[in-house]
Design a protein around this motif. Structure first.
Motif, short mmCIF file in Angstrom:
data_model
loop_
_atom_site.label_atom_id
_atom_site.label_comp_id
_atom_site.label_asym_id
_atom_site.label_seq_id
_atom_site.Cartn_x
_atom_site.Cartn_y
_atom_site.Cartn_z
N ASN A 86 12.75 -1.48 0.71
CA ASN A 86 12.20 -2.52 -0.18
C ASN A 86 13.27 -3.26 -0.97
O ASN A 86 12.97 -4.26 -1.61
CB ASN A 86 11.13 -1.92 -1.11
CG ASN A 86 11.69 -0.80 -1.95
OD1 ASN A 86 12.39 -1.03 -2.92
ND2 ASN A 86 11.39 0.43 -1.56
N THR A 87 14.51 -2.78 -0.93
CA THR A 87 15.62 -3.45 -1.60
C THR A 87 16.33 -4.47 -0.70
O THR A 87 17.22 -5.19 -1.15
CB THR A 87 16.68 -2.41 -2.03
OG1 THR A 87 16.97 -1.59 -0.87
CG2 THR A 87 16.16 -1.53 -3.15
N CYS A 114 11.20 -6.16 -4.64
CA CYS A 114 9.84 -5.66 -4.94
C CYS A 114 9.13 -6.61 -5.88
O CYS A 114 7.93 -6.89 -5.72
CB CYS A 114 9.90 -4.26 -5.53
SG CYS A 114 10.23 -2.98 -4.29
N CYS A 128 8.83 0.52 -8.11
CA CYS A 128 10.09 -0.24 -8.08
C CYS A 128 9.87 -1.70 -8.46
O CYS A 128 8.93 -2.34 -8.00
CB CYS A 128 10.70 -0.17 -6.68
SG CYS A 128 12.38 -0.83 -6.62
N CYS A 181 12.75 -3.77 -8.32
CA CYS A 181 14.00 -4.42 -7.92
C CYS A 181 13.68 -5.89 -7.57
O CYS A 181 12.52 -6.29 -7.53
CB CYS A 181 14.64 -3.70 -6.73
SG CYS A 181 13.77 -3.94 -5.16
ZN LIG Z 1 12.31 -2.21 -4.75
#
Ligand SMILES: [Zn+2]
Length: 304
Positions: free
Chosen positions: A273-274, A24, A19, A21
């Motif tokens: 993790n977002t 991350c 990821c 994002c």
């Molecule tokens: Zn992420």
């Protein structure tokens, strides 16, 4: 009671391997000291023997970083005596396979979770030739003793099954654990997965000296907004509530619920993790800081 928070991220950890994002990418830039492992907790009454709540895929690294869980010099005698499972999710159970080199552990879980680990995800049978764990069914509301000081009671949080266990029978698939130290009279409640906020849980949460609760997603559509995956044919990421997590923000959200509870320390864990709360300078973190709610950290030590 001694508590060490071993991990505070949701499944996949932070950053997640596939990821990029916003959060991350920020975590990669900041480097390993800012990274979070998947949620787990170590707890002890005496300080001599320890119990985990959940066994994450990161359990090896988590134990290596926890001085309390170091084996005595020259031995393979771990102070770890058991693992309580709050769900049958992969990020809460895969660590049992990582711990297979050790002495047999006491594994505590609701009957539905033990059923899943004996059928759809047959970890119990797979591990039996390596370590002869003792499996204990935990019925919500029935207190059980962990050591000379700690008594634990599960609180049912509903029937949200892991994806691999759809169609399996059972009632209590997700639980919180209320852990009381009989010497100090103080109590910890650990609830990393809250699909709802049942009345029984509200009662258990209200008097807790420390409550560590589900902070997976800040908002219901967070995953959708943070991980727009081309091509357009890719499946749309589900909402937080569909994935079994009350969001932190908004009316009836975990943040509002925690802030409304009397006394005690209130912390969030199992952050995806977002989640913008991973960035301590985000608007969302600043908003949370104005309430009494904190974000737990990997390695955090608490004493009750
Ligand atoms: Zn992420």
């Amino acid at each position: 009671m001694k508590i060490r928070v071993l991990g505070t991220a949701a499944g996949g950890g932070s950053p997640q391997w596939n990821c990029s994002c916003v959060q991350c990418a920020r975590a990669r830039r900041a480097g390993p000291p800012s990274w979070r492992t998947q949620d787990s907790l170590a707890v002890s009454g005496t300080g001599d023997t320890w119990y985990l709540v959940n066994a994450s895929p990161d359990v090896r690294a988590q134990i290596l970083l926890a001085p309390e869980l170091t084996p005595r010099p020259g031995t393979r005698e771990t102070p770890l005596r058991g693992v309580l499972l709050s769900s049958a999710e992969l990020d809460h159970t895969i660590g049992l396979a990582v711990l297979r080199e050790g002495a047999p552990l006491n594994v505590y879980a609701p009957p539905a979770v033990i059923g899943a680990l004996s059928s759809a995800f047959p970890l119990r049978d797979v591990l039996a030739p390596y370590a002869d764990h003792r499996w204990h069914a935990v019925e919500p509301g029935d207190p059980l003793r962990l050591d000379e000081r700690l008594v634990v009671t599960a609180v049912s949080l509903g029937d949200k099954r892991p994806r691999y266990a759809r169609g399996l029978p059972g009632r209590d698939w997700v639980v919180a654990y209320s852990i009381e130290d009989e010497v100090t009279g103080r109590r910890l409640v650990y609830a990393p997965n809250l699909a709802s906020w049942p009345e029984e849980f509200d009662k258990a949460a209200a008097g807790a000296d420390v409550l560590i609760a589900d902070g997976t997603f800040w908002s219901d559509d967070e995953l959708r907004r943070a991980t727009r995956t081309p091509p357009r044919t890719a499946p749309t990421p589900p909402r937080a509530t569909v994935m079994g997590h009350l969001p932190v923000a908004g009316p009836g959200g975990v943040g509002e619920r925690l802030a409304a509870l009397p006394g005690g320390r209130r912390l969030l864990t199992h952050l995806n993790n977002t989640n913008p709360l991973l960035d301590a300078t985000s608007d969302q973190s600043l908003a949370l800081a104005s309430s009494s709610v904190e974000v737990a950290a990997d390695g955090m030590v608490l004493e009750l």
